[in-house]
Design an enzyme around this catalytic site. Structure first.
Site, PDB file in Angstrom:
ATOM      1  N   GLU A  69      54.319  88.273  13.430  1.00 21.45           N
ATOM      2  CA  GLU A  69      53.797  89.214  12.427  1.00 21.45           C
ATOM      3  C   GLU A  69      52.313  88.962  12.156  1.00 21.45           C
ATOM      4  O   GLU A  69      51.529  89.907  12.036  1.00 21.45           O
ATOM      5  CB  GLU A  69      54.601  89.084  11.125  1.00 21.45           C
ATOM      6  CG  GLU A  69      56.035  89.590  11.226  1.00 21.45           C
ATOM      7  CD  GLU A  69      56.932  88.720  12.108  1.00 21.45           C
ATOM      8  OE1 GLU A  69      56.632  87.523  12.304  1.00 21.45           O
ATOM      9  OE2 GLU A  69      57.931  89.261  12.619  1.00 21.45           O
ATOM     10  N   SER A  89      49.983  72.647   8.378  1.00 24.10           N
ATOM     11  CA  SER A  89      50.811  73.424   7.450  1.00 24.10           C
ATOM     12  C   SER A  89      51.274  72.586   6.264  1.00 24.10           C
ATOM     13  O   SER A  89      51.394  71.358   6.351  1.00 24.10           O
ATOM     14  CB  SER A  89      52.057  73.941   8.176  1.00 24.10           C
ATOM     15  OG  SER A  89      51.679  74.770   9.232  1.00 24.10           O
ATOM     16  N   SER A 100      54.198  68.289  14.155  1.00 25.00           N
ATOM     17  CA  SER A 100      54.913  68.003  15.404  1.00 25.00           C
ATOM     18  C   SER A 100      54.602  66.589  15.869  1.00 25.00           C
ATOM     19  O   SER A 100      53.441  66.213  15.980  1.00 25.00           O
ATOM     20  CB  SER A 100      54.504  68.986  16.492  1.00 25.00           C
ATOM     21  OG  SER A 100      54.834  70.283  16.089  1.00 25.00           O
ATOM     22  N   GLU A 143      43.777  76.500  23.160  1.00 20.51           N
ATOM     23  CA  GLU A 143      45.160  76.586  23.630  1.00 20.51           C
ATOM     24  C   GLU A 143      45.387  77.782  24.550  1.00 20.51           C
ATOM     25  O   GLU A 143      46.496  78.054  24.951  1.00 20.51           O
ATOM     26  CB  GLU A 143      46.111  76.722  22.429  1.00 20.51           C
ATOM     27  CG  GLU A 143      46.405  75.421  21.724  1.00 20.51           C
ATOM     28  CD  GLU A 143      47.473  75.616  20.653  1.00 20.51           C
ATOM     29  OE1 GLU A 143      47.264  76.480  19.790  1.00 20.51           O
ATOM     30  OE2 GLU A 143      48.476  74.914  20.690  1.00 20.51           O
ATOM     31  N   GLY A 146      48.238  67.749  11.158  1.00 19.07           N
ATOM     32  CA  GLY A 146      48.557  67.865   9.740  1.00 19.07           C
ATOM     33  C   GLY A 146      47.901  69.119   9.191  1.00 19.07           C
ATOM     34  O   GLY A 146      46.847  69.063   8.548  1.00 19.07           O
TER      35      GLY A 146
END
Lengths: 397, 377
Positions: free
Chosen positions: A382, A133, A165, A250, A131
């Protein structure tokens, strides 16, 4: 310099390959996508069964310390595991629980949290979601507005998350919420471990169907949802700083892009050589040859950049910008591969995942979709370039 | 898996960088572009004193016995400093095949002189046919008496006019496949019948057209087997292509550093241009290309150095690095703006050499086709 695996690492790769050959029938592949597919076609059940098998062999959390159910495996060993799983498109990985939540709990969690969560993750029994974004906080994550107000023994949570997700089927959520409104944005965020299954009130999870037609992401709404105080992870208002370490966990996952890409390239190479494959661009065409040669070379570059991060981590050298380089290049090369692959399979590329007519069992069509999300998720290209320029090259902000 | 340099290689790198910063300033690089010889005999002598020419030559022939990977680390620094002259040709393109394929007599005769800087060697493969493929070798070497008579033309050959010896690819037999009937010959560069005509080229690397008119060479000047030269040429191609990759990586790294530095200093709209994301993303793309180039280059170099089958990796590296270096220069130019387009600025020195290095031993298109063949397509 040495660009080859040690004999021990190579033996591990062979063992893994043998296991995957036996355990993952072709129709069950789709690891990267099936984990997002919800309950369709039993993909979920197979993925969770697979996760348990990986856990039984000690592979799922091989990078964790032994005391928490791991094997203290080297970053290179972990990378090999990731690479093989992705190459075979095998389901069962748990990046969120194993890669992000577990290590953070180890680092800053209470003894009770460690007892409750770590072995459950290591055994492959639980599903974690994120949890992070929000509609108004994407790349600028620290601008998040979901608030958690401490009232007595509970945090009262209000607000909304998005792109969570797997939340629609998760047991827990690693939630970042604002716990102090009066300090600069990075300094008022806390991390909460939310038990989604036992939360009865104030929580609503709405799956977002992505453009490939799959469930994966969710919107999550909090309306006075109560979270017990003891589910605060680490210290109050330190949540942002814990999240800074998340991406580092990650690191070994960057190998995924080149691993999936390599299996697609191999599949395409078989197709263009097949004289009976009608409608597929012939391997004799210069355009096809150039596309596949390019894809092969870019795939090698992407793999090397990912291995650089692994190698540095193993040497105890902190990669400053290299992780972002691996992410940008890996995902963008993957997207270019998807474009080339679609153009090589021509009209057949339109056919979505099904047995008949879909080249490489629909994989070409499916990566055309998934490659779009890869250059966005986990820090858009970006943002990664900003990081490379400022943190890596020291350019002024 | 080890992606780092050894302690010894780090030492080679640091020593070379320090030496070249002092001995090979850009003023010398520019002077040599206009110089008749195109290289500085003083610098050549000092490089020999550093034992660079003999770095990979076995110790029994007066060299240092280092590996090709070690030499590549040095070449990377040459690419950074833009060392002018026939070093690459002498040490890599001729020294290495002589050491590996030469007869005992050839090695005894030439390797010590290469190692101590007394012999300059230049490799001559390309011709007006302008291809790296076997079919491009047309210069005739007709058997006559106890040797051969050469007639034909070599083209695009750097520093040939200052060479003591030419390593010449010649056709000794017609018919058959293009790969058959090619022989490598060690030719005295001053032999009667050889004439040099200078070319003005993009990298100011003093290329020549070399015409051979009834040039006589003896039989013992053959390197390897008569009619069996193509296998050696392929090996030279691997050393050459990957050596050029190392050189390009060195140049690309410097272009990146120069551009980032400029972006930090140059102020427009009241702030350093490096604070604008448009410029930052150019820089990020440059470092991505530099790092990507470095590892794919060194993977190929490592394989060549270890004697492993490397032809696919060599082509992958040469295709990628050739194009990446050009992209890096293009972005560097964009960041520098008008000043980078002047002759006074150093950007042009790298831009021009990047193109020559791209063309040497096959460009991206050439090697991509080879990669496609390796894929079995």
């Amino acid at each position: 310099m040495e660009f080859q695996l040690s004999p021990e690492d190579e033996a591990f790769r062979q063992e893994l390959r043998q296991f995957l050959r036996e355990e993952v029938p072709p129709e069950k592949t789709g690891g990267m996508s099936s984990m997002n597919e919800g309950d369709e076609n039993g993909g979920d059940a197979f993925a969770m069964a697979m996760r348990k098998k990986l856990a039984q062999r000690g592979w799922l959390t091989m990078g964790w310390p032994k005391e928490y159910g791991g094997q203290d495996a080297s970053p290179m060993r972990q990378t090999i595991f990731m690479e093989e799983m992705a190459y075979w498109d095998a389901p069962g990985m748990d990046l969120m629980g194993v890669g992000i939540v577990g290590p953070t709990i180890m680092r800053v969690g209470s003894d009770a949290q460690k007892r409750q969560h770590l072995h459950a993750i290591a055994k492959g029994e639980v599903i974690w979601s994120q949890g992070f974004s929000e509609p108004g906080a994407g790349s600028d994550l620290a601008g998040l507005q979901t608030r958690a107000d401490l009232k007595g023994d509970v945090f009262v949570v209000n607000g909304q998350k998005i792109w969570s997700s797997g939340a629609h089927r998760a047991d827990y959520m690693y939630l970042m919420a604002r716990t102090d409104q009066d300090v600069p944005k990075h300094k008022g965020i806390s991390a909460l471990l939310v038990d989604l299954k036992s939360t009865k009130q104030g929580l609503e999870i709405r799956p977002i169907i992505n453009m490939a037609g799959m469930k994966g992401f969710n919107e999550v709404f909090f309306d006075n949802m109560e979270v017990p105080r003891e589910n605060l992870l680490g210290e109050l208002n330190q949540g942002w700083y814990y999240s800074m370490g998340l991406l580092e966990s990650e690191r070994t996952a960057f190998i995924n892009f080149s691993a999936i890409g390599r299996s697609v390239i191999e599949g395409l190479t078989r197709l263009v050589n097949d004289p009976d494959a009608r409608g597929i661009a012939s391997g004799k065409r210069p355009e096809t040859r150039a596309k596949l040669a390019d894809a092969t070379i870019e795939n090698k570059v992407a793999r090397n950049l990912a291995l650089t991060v692994t190698w540095m981590t193993g040497k105890g050298i902190r990669p400053t910008y290299q992780a972002s380089v691996a992410k940008v290049f890996g995902t963008e090369a993957f997207k270019r591969l998807a474009w080339s692959a679609m153009s090589i399979v021509g009209l057949y590329g339109q056919v979505e995942r099904q047995k008949q007519y879909a080249p490489l069992m629909g994989r070409v069509n499916s990566i055309y979709y998934t490659s779009v999300g890869m250059t966005i998720a986990g820090g858009a290209s970006e943002i990664q370039r900003n990081v490379i320029a400022t943190r890596g090259l020291g350019l002024p902000r | 898996m080890d992606l780092g340099l050894s302690e010894e290689q780090e030492m080679i790198k640091t020593t070379a960088r320090d030496f070249l910063e002092k001995e090979c300033p850009k003023s010398l690089v520019r002077d040599m572009e206009e110089d008749d010889k195109g290289y500085s005999p003083e610098l050549w002598k000092k490089m020999a004193d550093q034992q660079w020419m003999g770095m990979v030559i076995p110790e029994q022939y007066g060299g240092q016995g280092f590996s090709f990977l070690d030499l590549a680390v040095l070449i990377e620094e040459h690419g950074r400093a833009l060392v002018p002259g026939p070093f690459f040709s002498t040490a890599v393109l001729c020294g290495m095949p002589l050491a590996e394929f030469g007869t005992e007599a050839q090695k005894k005769e030439h390797l010590p002189k290469i190692a101590n800087g007394n012999e300059i060697w230049v490799y001559a493969q390309t011709e007006p046919s302008a291809t790296w493929e076997a079919s491009g070798v047309e210069l005739k070497a007709a058997a006559q008496g106890d040797g051969f008579v050469l007639n034909g033309t070599k083209l695009f050959i750097s520093y040939a006019h200052v060479a003591d010896y030419l390593l010449v690819a010649a056709r000794t037999k017609d018919g058959g496949k293009p790969e058959e009937g090619i022989t490598l010959l060690c030719v005295d560069a001053k032999a009667p019948g050889i004439a040099y005509e200078g070319l003005k080229t993009i990298a100011s690397d003093h290329q020549s057209e070399i015409t051979f008119k009834d040039v006589k060479v003896s039989k013992d000047s053959v390197l390897g087997e008569v009619d069996g030269g193509w296998a050696i040429i392929q090996k030279i191609g691997e050393w050459g292509a990957t050596g050029k990759c190392a050189e390009m990586v060195g140049g690309a790294q410097l272009v990146l550093e120069m551009s980032v530095e400029y972006a930090k200093q140059r102020v427009q709209f009241g702030r350093p241009i490096g604070s604008f994301q448009a410029i930052q993303h150019h820089c990020a793309n440059m470092v991505t290309d530099v790092d990507g180039s470095r590892y794919i280059a060194y993977e190929a170099i490592w394989r060549v150095s270890e004697g492993l089958d490397a032809s696919k990796e060599v082509s992958m590296a040469k295709a990628w690095v050739s194009d990446a270096y050009r992209r890096i220069c293009a972005l560097g130019h964009q960041i520098h703006g008008g000043i980078g387009f002047t002759k006074e600025h150093d950007m042009q020195l790298y831009f021009r050499r990047a193109k020559a290095a791209e063309l040497a031993f096959g460009d991206g298109d050439y090697h991509r086709e080879l990669v496609a063949q390796h894929l079995g397509i």
